[in-house]
Design a protein around this motif. Structure first.
Motif, mmCIF file in Angstrom:
data_model
loop_
_atom_site.group_PDB
_atom_site.id
_atom_site.type_symbol
_atom_site.label_atom_id
_atom_site.label_comp_id
_atom_site.label_asym_id
_atom_site.label_seq_id
_atom_site.Cartn_x
_atom_site.Cartn_y
_atom_site.Cartn_z
ATOM 1 N N ASN A 354 0.843 -1.195 0.000
ATOM 2 C CA ASN A 354 0.000 0.000 0.000
ATOM 3 C C ASN A 354 0.876 1.242 0.000
ATOM 4 O O ASN A 354 1.843 1.330 0.760
ATOM 5 N N SER A 356 0.883 4.921 0.974
ATOM 6 C CA SER A 356 0.070 5.750 1.860
ATOM 7 C C SER A 356 0.699 7.127 2.041
ATOM 8 O O SER A 356 1.756 7.438 1.470
ATOM 9 N N ASP A 390 -4.519 3.926 -1.003
ATOM 10 C CA ASP A 390 -5.707 4.306 -0.244
ATOM 11 C C ASP A 390 -5.677 5.812 0.012
ATOM 12 O O ASP A 390 -4.610 6.390 0.251
#
Length: 645
Positions: A354, A356, A390
């Motif tokens: 991910n 971020s 995200d």
């Protein structure tokens, strides 16, 4: 997982045969810089120290060699001088010297192999005898340049691979290197010497500890790889290198064209996986995620490609948007869980990463480096990868937005190039999901690089709310269920069919007007011409509806043509499908395809256009709200100014 059968082994005895020359190169390197500055004045590093030092720390070096090193470049000495209070190299420093020596040896072995696979070695002999004609001289020069690029890339890739999981605490240091300048591709010797010369300077300027030394060497290799990826485009003579795979068995190191070999740190994926039945509502998004998981598993590790890419409709990038609390995280957990389980059965390596807000760094260039490493880790052709960004509206900056930081802008540039750039290669072994509660705040061009749209709107119907309440309450109660068939509304095929039919007509008012004007009558009367006219009419209403939007729509239509469910047995018993050869997989999938219908095309046009109109409307409303706020401030400031007068 077995390596491709056609991988050519680089023999250990050939590699070790280059050790002595490699050590002498590290001990006393003579290089006249062609591009970078040759100024040897002491430079102040980030740590505040200033030096150009060469000491007698390497055993076996004669005084003559020491003198040569001090006036040229002694990389081994520079490394040993990182800790000046110790007359001997530390364990870390010795390891780095050995890695550099072996990296040079591996690179030179592959250079020799490249010379044997091409006319290069025979042309070298002809050139020595002065027998080259004009055409041969041209070919000789091109192959020398190509071998320089091949050797330099192999060297940098080896360093990054071997050091990727070494002394990981070095990652905590904030050291930002400049981009490599001394990239000399005239021939392999100058190419490697130029890299070593520049690395020597970077170590001397930035490394004041063993951790900093590892950080500098690893980051230099990464930046050099990035630079070489740009240089390789349009260079002749690389075809033999690109068509072969090379393997160093002792290091489990593979060179497969200009793909970066990834060791992957031995970390276990920690995530609370969700089962499909735990995703309430979000029917189309859940359906597409289920299909995507099985699509990825069709990847062929020998051919390094996926039959779904050839057949069309493979989802390389997608955008998942919805209001807070509608299930974006749950969808990520479901897709990652499916892939993790499938890969365990098949014996494949699965990697989830991910990107971020933690990767947005205040140091110039660092955010871009983090994004590039994220892309490399997920696109590694030897794994099945799932990468997510995200809250992408906070991670990637909107171009022209003065509130976006330089780091956010760097990440936007990297993602745009990686998702649909000139050098983007879609192999079909990985997918990237961009998730946001506010997709209208994502840069328009970056958002349009999302090939599929997952509208994550959460539970919608009365049945959905009953199902999610029952699921979240758990079993520690005796409240009766009542008149309700639990989870019947979540039956995926029926729910998806209803969701697709909802797009027979667009929902955005402006788009609905265009639809009513351009498409009338039954779907059986629809033609390519009428559909094209509808698309043009949409573009006249919203100029952001470009050719890329058409490509995304046609990819979604092709995905609908794959509207079949891969049997669960294929995932549970790898020999039935996963471990078959590429041509067999392609044939098995082709037999399951369904024809494209006018209804499919209309629904996908409306579904995509509705999302763009929704994003544009929210973006325009946010802009209007901001301008109203600024005008109010201006009016209030003028009022106070008049009162003060």
């Amino acid at each position: 997982m077995t390596q491709p059968q056609q991988a050519m082994q680089l023999k250990e005895e050939d590699i070790r045969g280059h050790y002595e020359a490699a050590f002498h190169t590290l001990s006393a390197l003579s290089h006249r810089p062609q591009f970078a500055s040759a100024d040897d004045e002491p430079q102040t590093s980030r740590g505040g120290f200033s030096r150009r030092r060469f000491r007698n720390t390497i055993p076996g070096m004669s005084p003559v060699t020491q003198s040569a090193a001090s006036s040229q470049a002694g990389l081994a000495n520079t490394i040993a001088s990182v800790t000046p209070d110790d007359p001997l190299p530390t364990e870390v420093q010795s390891h780095i010297i050995r890695v550099l020596r072996r990296g040079l040896a591996v690179a030179n072995t592959l250079i020799d192999t490249f010379g044997d696979q091409t006319p290069l070695n025979s042309l070298k002999r002809e050139n020595t005898q002065g027998h080259l004609g004009d055409l041969q001289r041209k070919e000789f020069g091109e192959l020398l340049n190509a071998s320089g690029l091949v050797g330099l890339f192999t060297f940098a890739s080896y360093l990054q691979y071997v050091l990727s999981d070494y002394l990981t605490e070095a990652d905590n240091l904030s050291i930002t290197l400049p981009d490599p300048e001394e990239i000399v591709l005239d021939n392999p010797i100058d190419a490697l010497n130029g890299a070593l010369w520049e690395l020597d300077r970077f170590i001397d300027d930035h490394a004041d500890s063993d951790e900093a030394l590892v950080k500098v060497v690893r980051d230099y290799a990464t930046r050099l790889i990035d630079a070489l990826h740009i240089r390789r485009h349009g260079m002749p003579g690389l075809e033999p290198f690109l068509s072969a795979t090379y393997r160093v068995e002792a290091d489990t190191f593979t060179v497969d064209g200009f793909e970066v070999s990834q060791r992957g740190r031995a970390t276990q994926l920690v995530m609370s996986f969700k089962k499909p039945e735990e995703v309430i509502g979000n029917h189309i998004a859940k359906y597409q995620a289920l299909k995507l998981a099985k699509m990825l598993m069709a990847y062929d590790f020998t051919q390094k490609k996926n039959p779904f890419v050839d057949l069309g409709g493979f989802i390389f990038t997608f955008m998942g948007d919805g209001k807070p609390g509608t299930g974006k995280t749950t969808l990520i957990q479901m897709l990652a869980g499916l892939l993790n389980d499938y890969c365990e059965v098949a014996g494949y390596t699965f990697r989830y990463e991910n990107l971020s807000t933690d990767n947005v760094d205040s140091f110039q260039g660092k955010s871009g480096q983090n994004a590039k490493q994220f892309i490399r880790n997920v696109t590694d052709p030897n794994i099945i990868g799932f990468g997510t960004i995200d809250d992408i509206d906070q991670v990637a900056g909107k171009r022209g937005d003065r509130q976006s930081s330089a780091g956010q802008q760097e990440i936007t540039a990297v993602l745009m190039e990686s998702f649909a750039g000139a050098s983007t290669v879609v192999r079909g072994n990985c997918t990237f999901g961009m998730f946001s509660n506010y997709p209208e705040q994502v840069d328009d061009a970056l958002r349009q690089r999302a090939g599929a749209r997952f509208l994550i709107d959460g539970p919608q119907s009365r049945e959905d709310y009953i199902d999610i309440l029952n699921l979240l309450l758990g079993k520690n109660h005796d409240i009766p269920l009542g008149d309700h068939e639990l989870y019947a509304n979540q039956a995926i095929q029926g729910a998806v069919q209803r969701s697709f039919e909802a797009h027979n007509r667009p929902t955005a008012p402006a788009l609905a007007d265009v639809f009513d004007r351009m498409l009338t009558g039954p779907a059986s009367h629809v033609t390519i011409a009428s559909l094209g006219g509808y698309l043009k009419a949409i573009q006249e209403v919203d100029e952001r509806f470009t050719g890329r939007a058409i490509k995304n729509i046609t990819d979604a239509v092709k995905l609908r043509a794959m509207d079949f469910e891969l049997p669960d047995d294929w995932m549970e018993h790898p020999d039935q499908f996963l471990h078959r050869d590429y041509d067999t997989k392609l044939s098995m999938l082709s037999e399951l395809m369904t024809p494209i219908t006018p209804e499919m095309v209309i629904q996908e046009i409306n579904r995509y256009a509705d999302s763009e109109f929704r994003y544009a409307g929210a973006s325009d409303e946010a802009e209007i709200t901001e301008r109203v706020r600024q005008i109010k401030w201006q009016l209030e400031a003028e009022r106070r100014l008049r009162q003060g007068e």
